[in-house]
Design a protein around this motif. Structure first.
Motif, mmCIF file in Angstrom:
data_model
loop_
_atom_site.group_PDB
_atom_site.id
_atom_site.type_symbol
_atom_site.label_atom_id
_atom_site.label_comp_id
_atom_site.label_asym_id
_atom_site.label_seq_id
_atom_site.Cartn_x
_atom_site.Cartn_y
_atom_site.Cartn_z
ATOM 1 N N UNK A 1 16.014 -1.978 -3.998
ATOM 2 C CA UNK A 1 16.809 -2.742 -3.043
ATOM 3 C C UNK A 1 18.263 -2.351 -3.245
ATOM 4 N N UNK A 2 18.917 -1.912 -2.169
ATOM 5 C CA UNK A 2 20.307 -1.454 -2.235
ATOM 6 C C UNK A 2 21.202 -2.455 -1.501
ATOM 7 N N UNK A 3 22.192 -3.041 -2.175
ATOM 8 C CA UNK A 3 22.992 -4.116 -1.578
ATOM 9 C C UNK A 3 24.148 -3.586 -0.731
ATOM 10 N N UNK A 4 24.257 -4.096 0.466
ATOM 11 C CA UNK A 4 25.347 -3.737 1.374
ATOM 12 C C UNK A 4 26.317 -4.906 1.501
ATOM 13 N N UNK A 5 27.566 -4.646 1.862
ATOM 14 C CA UNK A 5 28.501 -5.742 2.151
ATOM 15 C C UNK A 5 28.065 -6.506 3.398
ATOM 16 N N UNK A 6 28.580 -7.706 3.545
ATOM 17 C CA UNK A 6 28.305 -8.474 4.759
ATOM 18 C C UNK A 6 29.013 -7.825 5.940
ATOM 19 N N UNK A 7 28.667 -8.298 7.122
ATOM 20 C CA UNK A 7 29.298 -7.747 8.325
ATOM 21 C C UNK A 7 30.781 -8.088 8.422
ATOM 22 N N UNK A 8 31.250 -8.995 7.617
ATOM 23 C CA UNK A 8 32.670 -9.343 7.636
ATOM 24 C C UNK A 8 33.435 -8.715 6.472
ATOM 25 N N UNK A 9 32.771 -7.816 5.750
ATOM 26 C CA UNK A 9 33.398 -7.138 4.617
ATOM 27 C C UNK A 9 33.503 -5.630 4.839
ATOM 28 N N UNK A 10 33.294 -5.189 6.074
ATOM 29 C CA UNK A 10 33.328 -3.753 6.371
ATOM 30 C C UNK A 10 33.628 -3.572 7.855
ATOM 31 N N UNK A 11 33.948 -2.362 8.230
ATOM 32 C CA UNK A 11 34.085 -2.041 9.648
ATOM 33 C C UNK A 11 32.701 -2.070 10.287
ATOM 34 N N UNK A 12 32.618 -2.724 11.449
ATOM 35 C CA UNK A 12 31.332 -2.823 12.135
ATOM 36 C C UNK A 12 31.527 -2.906 13.645
ATOM 37 N N UNK A 13 30.419 -2.752 14.362
ATOM 38 C CA UNK A 13 30.448 -2.812 15.828
ATOM 39 C C UNK A 13 29.034 -3.011 16.329
ATOM 40 N N UNK B 1 0.802 -1.221 0.000
ATOM 41 C CA UNK B 1 0.000 0.000 0.000
ATOM 42 C C UNK B 1 0.837 1.273 0.000
ATOM 43 N N UNK B 2 2.128 1.159 0.214
ATOM 44 C CA UNK B 2 2.993 2.338 0.297
ATOM 45 C C UNK B 2 3.379 2.840 -1.091
ATOM 46 N N UNK B 3 3.633 4.134 -1.182
ATOM 47 C CA UNK B 3 4.065 4.731 -2.444
ATOM 48 C C UNK B 3 5.523 4.411 -2.753
ATOM 49 N N UNK B 4 6.313 4.196 -1.708
ATOM 50 C CA UNK B 4 7.740 3.933 -1.915
ATOM 51 C C UNK B 4 8.270 3.088 -0.770
ATOM 52 N N UNK B 5 8.954 2.007 -1.111
ATOM 53 C CA UNK B 5 9.653 1.166 -0.134
ATOM 54 C C UNK B 5 11.074 0.973 -0.637
ATOM 55 N N UNK B 6 12.044 1.333 0.199
ATOM 56 C CA UNK B 6 13.460 1.163 -0.118
ATOM 57 C C UNK B 6 14.079 0.282 0.956
ATOM 58 N N UNK B 7 14.805 -0.746 0.528
ATOM 59 C CA UNK B 7 15.422 -1.689 1.459
ATOM 60 C C UNK B 7 16.932 -1.677 1.247
ATOM 61 N N UNK B 8 17.666 -1.556 2.334
ATOM 62 C CA UNK B 8 19.128 -1.699 2.328
ATOM 63 C C UNK B 8 19.439 -2.994 3.057
ATOM 64 N N UNK B 9 20.051 -3.965 2.368
ATOM 65 C CA UNK B 9 20.315 -5.252 3.014
ATOM 66 C C UNK B 9 21.363 -6.027 2.229
ATOM 67 N N UNK B 10 21.740 -7.151 2.814
ATOM 68 C CA UNK B 10 22.767 -8.019 2.235
ATOM 69 C C UNK B 10 22.153 -9.016 1.262
ATOM 70 N N UNK B 11 20.918 -9.436 1.535
ATOM 71 C CA UNK B 11 20.263 -10.491 0.757
ATOM 72 C C UNK B 11 18.862 -10.051 0.365
ATOM 73 N N UNK B 12 18.265 -10.817 -0.543
ATOM 74 C CA UNK B 12 16.902 -10.550 -0.999
ATOM 75 C C UNK B 12 15.940 -11.137 0.025
ATOM 76 N N UNK B 13 15.633 -10.352 1.036
ATOM 77 C CA UNK B 13 14.792 -10.815 2.129
ATOM 78 C C UNK B 13 13.328 -10.832 1.725
#
Length: 766
Positions: free
Chosen positions: A436-448, A415-427
């Motif tokens: 859908x915008x692809x991010x690196x895995x948690x082991x491919x970038x600095x994280x905490x 029902x939404x006009x716009x949905x944007x997802x940032x994630x590692x996989x096609x959830x």
């Protein structure tokens, strides 16, 4: 000559499967040199000290999953997706968000997510995108689990607390099985220590005979959904037996008279019968708690996602506060995180006691620590209300799968006009997105993780990337920086002076940044992305994503000078902040950033005169509902706990079902009595039905379960694309069975642990 796994270098990192983020060492191998071939505990990690459970052995199924995304995707009119380049994706998304903002205001955009168990760092930068859009409403998984507890904690103490199980005389767990769900460092080792020490005791309140309950001296095996009756009985025994720490409370608390009035005449025997625990067992547990030198107590999802959950959070605190177990070794103490999760969520912090009551625009649901209750979001969308949400940005979250009532969530997203997802996989959520915008895995970038909840010594661990990111992906800080720029939030002239100052050194940068925040409101408003674009490029080893932590370190030492100095970060505020930030960058196994005295817990009780508030009127009124028993459902005679943590299950970032070693870990657990009455054998298939849906389940007969209670594991029922175009689903998607309407009266947290159900035999194995 390539290295063999036994010769390969060990790399320091952390587990990302629960909130503890235990330190790990891993070896890389395989043909691509990108496989996590060996995993062990990191002895240099200051909290876990080499401890780990068996679950991180499955992390390669996350890192090298065939369903990883490697290109931005745009939905076609027929519902399929096409790959597009990053410039096109960012430009189109920014334009569509700006159009919605121009027509309906930033209030019409809702943000969900911002980081799972171990990737809070990237999500921090999302705040700049939200500020650029004027977004006011946000939510994440904490709002279906912990906000009732947060609200109570704010009203009673005004601060977060951590239970010191390592040193306590008595450990109490309510709806918690730390053998599987952890919740404190080295949990299994500490549980064994308590169980093997005759001078110490363990109390477990749980309908199941869990792994932790089997170790307990007192297993108060309540009927499902009756935590509040059990806890009320414990409080009443303490009040009626005059087991209260009166002198201590006179010095440290207010509102005792109201609590005594509420519990003085409570019918303990009746409540014992309601919850199914023998009265003498309740009395014995209450007296053991009251006479102990130290008690540490913790609640978890078994209660927080059940009936009367916010009331239960209040009652369990009364148990340890009335008996004087706060601000000492082995009790519950006020923690100091480097970055407060509630502060990162914006809105009212725990420290302010949540004084200003804000509500959602359509339903009028209470907003706690800045978070919209997950259970009301579909209602906020599926309406013709002029203030309804019209767009959603989802980051590192999968609400279609993880929130109650997946059907309604799918309807809401459509029902939404716009949905944007940032994630590692096609959830499951990404399949309903427009982009859908692809991010690196948690082991491919600095994280905490920001779940740094230890006391008296608290640690922080900036994890370094183990691997290069997959081509076509961008880390979240870069995604948000590009979005902010495309939205028109930052101009080159805003950044140029700070970029020049950063090249001269951090002292010069600090001076320039402070002056810029005073003279240019945009700099302060969009600080995370500003730091990333200016200070970030000057940081060593490509650690630009850590730039936001520079600000966090300086804020921390200014607010917690003594605790920082004891951990070695002393000197004038700038020097101490720089020392702390250098430690963040240079300690691959993490480090202790604060060291506290137990008495300092009282300074963090942010209520008048640093006194605990024992009486919350809303909770004392809510107790009146306990006069009525839980309703029964003739068509649904069983109670399903939807989401039990087991040896092979964790969170849903591991989508590949090949990682499950034991099919038995995926089955529905049922008591021997109920199995016999339904003519079910181990391994049989059966139809499980709730008021919301049905599923076919495999049966495991288990002495963990009492009659009338069944459970399914969490983390399953994901639609996994194995790379060949085939989609597999293993296990039950729990939220096809749960309802949005079954929720707490105040925090709206769902009753996942109390789902009326029935079970019908399909066939018997030969």
């Amino acid at each position: 000559m390539s290295q063999t796994p036994t010769q390969a270098q060990w790399h320091q990192t952390a587990c990302i499967l629960c909130s503890l983020n235990c330190g790990l060492e891993v070896q890389l191998g395989g043909e691509s040199r990108r496989e996590l071939v060996r995993v062990k505990g990191d002895k240099a990690h200051p909290a876990s000290q080499g401890y780990t459970c068996e679950k991180p052995q499955r992390l390669n199924f996350y890192q090298n999953s065939p369903d990883r995304l490697t290109s931005p995707l745009r939905r076609r009119e027929d519902g399929s997706f096409e790959p597009i380049d990053w410039d096109t994706a960012i430009t189109e998304i920014a334009a569509k968000f700006n159009a919605i903002k121009a027509e309906h205001g930033g209030d019409a955009i809702v943000y969900y997510g911002g980081g799972s168990q171990g990737n809070h760092l990237g999500g921090t930068y999302g705040d700049s995108t939200l500020k650029a859009l004027g977004v006011k409403y946000r939510s994440n998984a904490l709002a279906q689990e912990k906000t009732g507890e947060f609200w109570v904690q704010g009203k009673m103490l005004g601060t977060g607390v951590h239970a010191d199980f390592e040193h306590c005389e008595v450990a109490v767990f309510v709806g918690k099985n730390p053998w599987q769900s952890h919740g404190f460092a080295r949990s299994r080792a500490i549980l064994r220590e308590i169980a093997n020490d005759p001078a110490r005791s363990m109390v477990v309140i749980d309908p199941r005979r869990s792994e932790t309950a089997k170790l307990a001296d007192f297993h108060l095996q309540i009927k499902p959904g009756t935590d509040a009756w059990c806890l009320s009985a414990l409080v009443a025994i303490i009040v009626q037996g005059n087991l209260i720490a009166r002198d201590w409370l006179a010095e440290h608390a207010t509102g005792l008279e109201h609590v005594e009035n509420a519990f003085r005449e409570l019918p303990v025997a009746d409540y014992a019968e309601r919850c199914g625990v023998p009265l003498e067992q309740l009395r014995a547990a209450a007296h053991r708690i009251a006479r102990a030198g130290s008690v540490a107590m913790m609640e978890d999802l078994g209660m927080q996602m059940s009936v009367h959950s916010t009331l239960g959070s209040y009652l369990q605190r009364l148990v340890w506060l009335l008996t004087g177990h706060f601000g000492r070794k082995g009790t519950n103490n006020a923690l100091i995180p480097l970055v407060a999760v509630d502060a990162a969520s914006k809105g009212n912090s725990l420290g302010k006691g949540d004084k200003i009551e804000k509500v959602s625009p359509v339903v009028g649901a209470k907003i706690i620590t800045g978070l919209i209750p997950c259970n009301v979001i579909p209602e906020e969308i599926l309406t013709d209300h002029p203030k309804r949400y019209r767009a959603m940005l989802v980051e590192s979250g999968n609400p279609v799968h993880s929130m109650a009532d997946s059907q309604r969530w799918r309807d809401a997203l459509r029902a939404l006009d716009l949905v944007v997802v940032i994630d590692v996989a096609m959830t499951e959520t990404a399949r309903h997105a427009h982009y859908v915008l692809p991010a690196p895995s948690q082991y491919e970038k600095y994280e905490a993780t920001y779940f740094n909840l230890e006391f008296p010594n608290n640690y922080f661990h900036l994890r370094r990337p183990l691997l290069d990111p997959l081509p076509g992906t961008l880390p979240e800080p870069e995604i948000h920086a590009r979005l902010v720029e495309a939205l028109g939030g930052l101009q080159p002239e805003d950044l140029a002076p700070l970029q020049a100052a950063a090249q001269k050194g951090r002292m010069q940068f600090a001076q320039a940044f402070f002056m810029a925040t005073m003279s240019n409101p945009t700099i302060a408003k969009l600080a995370p992305v500003v730091l990333y674009r200016t200070l970030g490029p000057t940081l060593p080893n490509g650690a630009a994503a850590a730039a936001v932590l520079w600000g966090a370190c300086h804020l921390f030492v200014r607010s917690n000078q003594e605790a920082a100095a004891r951990a070695g970060f002393d000197g004038d505020p700038f020097t101490a902040g720089e020392k702390l930030f250098d430690a963040v960058l240079n300690n691959g196994s993490g480090f202790i950033f604060s060291s506290c005295d137990y008495e300092e817990s009282w300074k963090r009780v942010k209520l008048p005169n640093h006194k605990i508030n024992l009486a919350i009127p809303e909770m004392l009124s809510e107790m009146e509902k306990l006069a009525q028993p839980l309703p029964t459902h003739a068509d649904f005679p069983l109670i399903l706990s939807a989401g039990e943590r087991r040896t092979d299950t964790s969170n849903t970032i591991i989508r590949n079902p090949d990682g499950f070693k034991k099919e038995r870990q995926l089955a529905l657990r049922i008591s021997p009595h109920d199995a016999a009455s339904l003519c079910l054998n181990d391994g049989d298939d059966a139809a499980l039905t709730t008021r919301r849906g049905s599923a076919t389940v495999s049966i495991e007969i288990s002495d963990m379960m009492q009659s009338g209670h069944v459970s399914l594991p969490n983390g399953l029922g994901l639609d996994f694309n194995d790379g060949t175009g085939k989609v597999r689903r293993v296990g039950v998607s729990l939220n096809e069975l749960t309802s949005l309407e079954d929720r707490d009266f105040l925090a709206h947290t769902p009753w996942h642990k109390y789902v009326p159900a029935r079970l019908e035999r399909l066939y018997t194995t030969n």
